[in-house]
Design a protein around this motif. Sequence first.
Motif, mmCIF file in Angstrom:
data_model
loop_
_atom_site.group_PDB
_atom_site.id
_atom_site.type_symbol
_atom_site.label_atom_id
_atom_site.label_comp_id
_atom_site.label_asym_id
_atom_site.label_seq_id
_atom_site.Cartn_x
_atom_site.Cartn_y
_atom_site.Cartn_z
ATOM 1 N N ASP A 1 0.808 -1.223 0.000
ATOM 2 C CA ASP A 1 0.000 0.000 0.000
ATOM 3 C C ASP A 1 0.840 1.272 0.000
ATOM 4 O OD1 ASP A 1 -2.384 -1.370 -0.078
ATOM 5 O OD2 ASP A 1 -2.592 -1.441 2.112
ATOM 6 N N SER A 2 2.052 1.214 0.509
ATOM 7 C CA SER A 2 2.901 2.405 0.594
ATOM 8 C C SER A 2 3.607 2.749 -0.722
ATOM 9 C CB SER A 2 3.945 2.211 1.696
ATOM 10 O OG SER A 2 4.768 1.084 1.384
ATOM 11 N N ARG B 1 -3.506 -3.114 -4.194
ATOM 12 C CA ARG B 1 -2.768 -2.204 -5.071
ATOM 13 C C ARG B 1 -2.063 -3.032 -6.133
ATOM 14 N NH1 ARG B 1 -2.058 2.903 -4.531
ATOM 15 N NH2 ARG B 1 -0.206 4.003 -5.180
#
Length: 96
Positions: free
Chosen positions: A32-33, A61
């Motif tokens: 997610d980052s 993602r």
Amino acid sequence: MRLFSFLIATLTLLGTAVAVDVQKSVIITYPDSTPEWVLDKAKTAIKDSGGVITHEYQLIRGFAAELGEKVLDTVTAWGQEYNARIEENQVLSAFK
């Protein structure tokens, strides 16, 4: 003898020209980052090489794509810094 040599040379060139990059169906996911530009860069490279983004996921993602092995190697190298996970897309079943 000249005709035979010419025929061999022609067939060799034709075989080289016809050779295509093997297409693979894969799922590529990122943590997610991961910045959005990383995904965009991978998608652009896939499309530019003649590949197709077949699905973009909303809950995770990532995306599914059909792409050649050459661009797969490139996308894999780019994704190493961001811990991209690349898996072959396949059908799973609970029953055989």
